[in-house]
Scaffold this motif. Structure first.
Motif, PDB file in Angstrom:
ATOM      1  N   GLU A  31      41.226  47.318  49.319  1.00  0.00           N
ATOM      2  CA  GLU A  31      41.015  45.943  48.822  1.00  0.00           C
ATOM      3  C   GLU A  31      42.158  44.962  48.526  1.00  0.00           C
ATOM      4  N   ALA A  32      43.233  45.470  48.226  1.00  0.00           N
ATOM      5  CA  ALA A  32      44.409  44.746  48.236  1.00  0.00           C
ATOM      6  C   ALA A  32      44.985  44.116  49.460  1.00  0.00           C
ATOM      7  N   GLN A  33      44.765  44.804  50.468  1.00  0.00           N
ATOM      8  CA  GLN A  33      45.213  44.378  51.934  1.00  0.00           C
ATOM      9  C   GLN A  33      44.198  43.412  52.362  1.00  0.00           C
ATOM     10  N   TYR A  34      42.887  43.744  52.266  1.00  0.00           N
ATOM     11  CA  TYR A  34      41.773  42.816  52.536  1.00  0.00           C
ATOM     12  C   TYR A  34      42.056  41.351  51.704  1.00  0.00           C
ATOM     13  N   MET A  35      42.220  41.232  50.628  1.00  0.00           N
ATOM     14  CA  MET A  35      42.307  40.156  50.073  1.00  0.00           C
ATOM     15  C   MET A  35      43.677  39.292  50.342  1.00  0.00           C
ATOM     16  N   ASP A  36      44.561  40.199  50.398  1.00  0.00           N
ATOM     17  CA  ASP A  36      45.777  39.374  51.181  1.00  0.00           C
ATOM     18  C   ASP A  36      45.750  38.764  52.392  1.00  0.00           C
ATOM     19  N   LEU A  37      45.014  39.456  53.488  1.00  0.00           N
ATOM     20  CA  LEU A  37      44.837  38.962  54.611  1.00  0.00           C
ATOM     21  C   LEU A  37      43.780  37.879  54.791  1.00  0.00           C
ATOM     22  N   VAL A  38      42.693  38.027  53.842  1.00  0.00           N
ATOM     23  CA  VAL A  38      41.905  36.941  53.644  1.00  0.00           C
ATOM     24  C   VAL A  38      42.487  35.683  53.201  1.00  0.00           C
ATOM     25  N   ILE A  39      43.237  35.826  52.142  1.00  0.00           N
ATOM     26  CA  ILE A  39      43.719  34.544  51.605  1.00  0.00           C
ATOM     27  C   ILE A  39      44.666  34.088  52.771  1.00  0.00           C
ATOM     28  N   GLU A  40      45.454  34.744  53.332  1.00  0.00           N
ATOM     29  CA  GLU A  40      46.611  34.181  54.426  1.00  0.00           C
ATOM     30  C   GLU A  40      46.015  33.456  55.279  1.00  0.00           C
ATOM     31  N   ALA A  41      44.899  34.220  56.053  1.00  0.00           N
ATOM     32  CA  ALA A  41      43.962  33.643  57.250  1.00  0.00           C
ATOM     33  C   ALA A  41      43.376  32.476  56.680  1.00  0.00           C
ATOM     34  N   ARG A  42      42.984  32.188  55.489  1.00  0.00           N
ATOM     35  CA  ARG A  42      42.277  30.960  54.990  1.00  0.00           C
ATOM     36  C   ARG A  42      43.438  29.938  55.081  1.00  0.00           C
ATOM     37  N   GLU A  43      44.670  30.249  54.491  1.00  0.00           N
ATOM     38  CA  GLU A  43      45.821  29.196  54.290  1.00  0.00           C
ATOM     39  C   GLU A  43      46.248  28.906  55.711  1.00  0.00           C
ATOM     40  N   LYS A  44      46.456  29.756  56.745  1.00  0.00           N
ATOM     41  CA  LYS A  44      47.265  29.382  57.897  1.00  0.00           C
ATOM     42  C   LYS A  44      46.250  29.294  59.040  1.00  0.00           C
ATOM     43  N   ASP A  45      45.266  29.767  59.017  1.00  0.00           N
ATOM     44  CA  ASP A  45      44.287  30.054  60.501  1.00  0.00           C
ATOM     45  C   ASP A  45      43.040  29.409  60.193  1.00  0.00           C
ATOM     46  N   HIS A  46      42.627  28.689  59.067  1.00  0.00           N
ATOM     47  CA  HIS A  46      41.495  27.998  58.756  1.00  0.00           C
ATOM     48  C   HIS A  46      40.060  29.046  59.042  1.00  0.00           C
ATOM     49  N   TYR A  47      40.504  30.230  58.490  1.00  0.00           N
ATOM     50  CA  TYR A  47      39.533  31.438  58.560  1.00  0.00           C
ATOM     51  C   TYR A  47      38.377  31.252  57.258  1.00  0.00           C
ATOM     52  N   LEU A  48      37.099  31.027  57.776  1.00  0.00           N
ATOM     53  CA  LEU A  48      36.092  31.003  56.931  1.00  0.00           C
ATOM     54  C   LEU A  48      35.271  32.274  56.662  1.00  0.00           C
ATOM     55  N   MET A  49      34.658  32.490  55.351  1.00  0.00           N
ATOM     56  CA  MET A  49      33.843  33.856  55.262  1.00  0.00           C
ATOM     57  C   MET A  49      32.669  33.080  54.663  1.00  0.00           C
ATOM     58  N   TYR A  50      31.136  33.683  55.358  1.00  0.00           N
ATOM     59  CA  TYR A  50      29.969  33.385  54.941  1.00  0.00           C
ATOM     60  C   TYR A  50      29.502  34.734  54.806  1.00  0.00           C
ATOM     61  N   ALA A  51      28.428  34.635  53.516  1.00  0.00           N
ATOM     62  CA  ALA A  51      27.936  36.149  53.323  1.00  0.00           C
ATOM     63  C   ALA A  51      26.197  35.681  53.275  1.00  0.00           C
ATOM     64  N   LEU A  52      25.486  36.582  53.651  1.00  0.00           N
ATOM     65  CA  LEU A  52      23.838  36.561  53.483  1.00  0.00           C
ATOM     66  C   LEU A  52      23.835  37.297  52.393  1.00  0.00           C
ATOM     67  N   PHE A  53      23.146  36.733  51.582  1.00  0.00           N
ATOM     68  CA  PHE A  53      22.497  37.481  50.309  1.00  0.00           C
ATOM     69  C   PHE A  53      21.015  37.586  50.329  1.00  0.00           C
ATOM     70  N   GLU A  54      20.594  38.852  49.788  1.00  0.00           N
ATOM     71  CA  GLU A  54      19.250  39.159  49.725  1.00  0.00           C
ATOM     72  C   GLU A  54      19.116  39.200  48.096  1.00  0.00           C
ATOM     73  N   GLU A  55      18.542  38.325  47.534  1.00  0.00           N
ATOM     74  CA  GLU A  55      18.476  37.989  46.024  1.00  0.00           C
ATOM     75  C   GLU A  55      19.894  37.973  45.498  1.00  0.00           C
ATOM     76  N   ASP A  56      20.323  38.868  44.765  1.00  0.00           N
ATOM     77  CA  ASP A  56      21.851  38.724  44.189  1.00  0.00           C
ATOM     78  C   ASP A  56      22.833  39.564  45.212  1.00  0.00           C
ATOM     79  N   SER A  57      22.409  40.334  46.111  1.00  0.00           N
ATOM     80  CA  SER A  57      23.278  41.281  46.683  1.00  0.00           C
ATOM     81  C   SER A  57      23.778  40.704  48.185  1.00  0.00           C
ATOM     82  N   ILE A  58      24.800  41.092  48.514  1.00  0.00           N
ATOM     83  CA  ILE A  58      25.601  40.626  49.755  1.00  0.00           C
ATOM     84  C   ILE A  58      24.689  41.616  50.686  1.00  0.00           C
ATOM     85  N   VAL A  59      24.357  41.449  51.871  1.00  0.00           N
ATOM     86  CA  VAL A  59      23.621  42.324  52.903  1.00  0.00           C
ATOM     87  C   VAL A  59      24.609  42.078  54.144  1.00  0.00           C
TER      88      VAL A  59
END
Length: 144
Positions: A31-59
Motif C-alpha cells: 500500500e505504501a509503494q502504491y500510494m507513493d507511485l500514484v501521488i508521484e505519477a499524478r504530480e509529474k505525469d498527469h496520471y488520473l484514476m477513476y473508479a466504478l462504484f456499485e453502490e458504495d463499493s469499488i468494483v
C-alpha cells in the motif's frame, strides 16, 4: 449494474480506498509503494484514476494518462485497468473503459492505447472481442 457510478479518485483517502482492487493487478506493490507511485505519477505525469462504484463499493479501477507521441499522436495511455476478481465478467470493465473512451473523445484525444501482460489471455480477449482494440505492437522492457 443498476446502481453504478464512475468517479475520479482525487484525495489520498479515495486513492487508498482503491488499493484492494488495484492490488489484484499490481501484486508486487504494497500500500505504501502504491500510494507513493500514484501521488508521484499524478504530480509529474498527469496520471488520473477513476473508479466504478456499485453502490458504495469499488468494483473496477482505471489509471491513465494523456500522452503525445509521434506514433500515436495525442492519445490516452491506460496504465492500469482492473475489475475486482470476485465479480468479473459482469460488464464493469466495459463500462469503465467505455467511460475512458468518452472522456478522451470529449477532450480531443485521437485514441486510447494500453499494454497487457502476455499471460493475461482473458484480458486480451476482452480488449479485442468486446472493446474492439487492435493489436498494434509488442511492448519491450529492459530492467536497469
Amino acid at each position: 449494474m443498476q446502481n453504478t457510478m464512475i468517479k475520479e479518485l482525487r484525495t489520498e483517502e479515495e486513492i487508498r480506498s482503491a488499493f484492494s482492487v488495484m492490488r489484484q493487478l499490481r501484486t508486487h506493490l504494497n500500500e505504501a509503494q502504491y500510494m507513493d507511485l500514484v501521488i508521484e505519477a499524478r504530480e509529474k505525469d498527469h496520471y488520473l484514476m477513476y473508479a466504478l462504484f456499485e453502490e458504495d463499493s469499488i468494483v473496477a479501477v482505471c489509471g491513465f494518462k494523456p500522452m503525445i507521441t509521434l506514433y500515436y499522436g495525442r492519445f490516452i495511455w491506460v496504465c492500469d485497468l482492473v475489475t475486482d476478481q470476485k465479480i468479473r465478467s459482469k460488464g464493469y470493465g466495459n463500462e469503465l473503459l467505455s467511460f475512458i473512451h468518452g472522456w478522451a473523445e470529449d477532450k480531443g484525444y485521437e485514441s486510447v492505447a494500453l499494454s497487457s501482460g502476455l499471460q493475461r489471455k482473458e484480458a486480451h480477449k476482452f480488449y479485442e472481442e468486446k472493446m474492439m482494440y487492435d493489436k498494434a505492437s509488442y511492448v519491450f522492457k529492459k530492467v536497469l
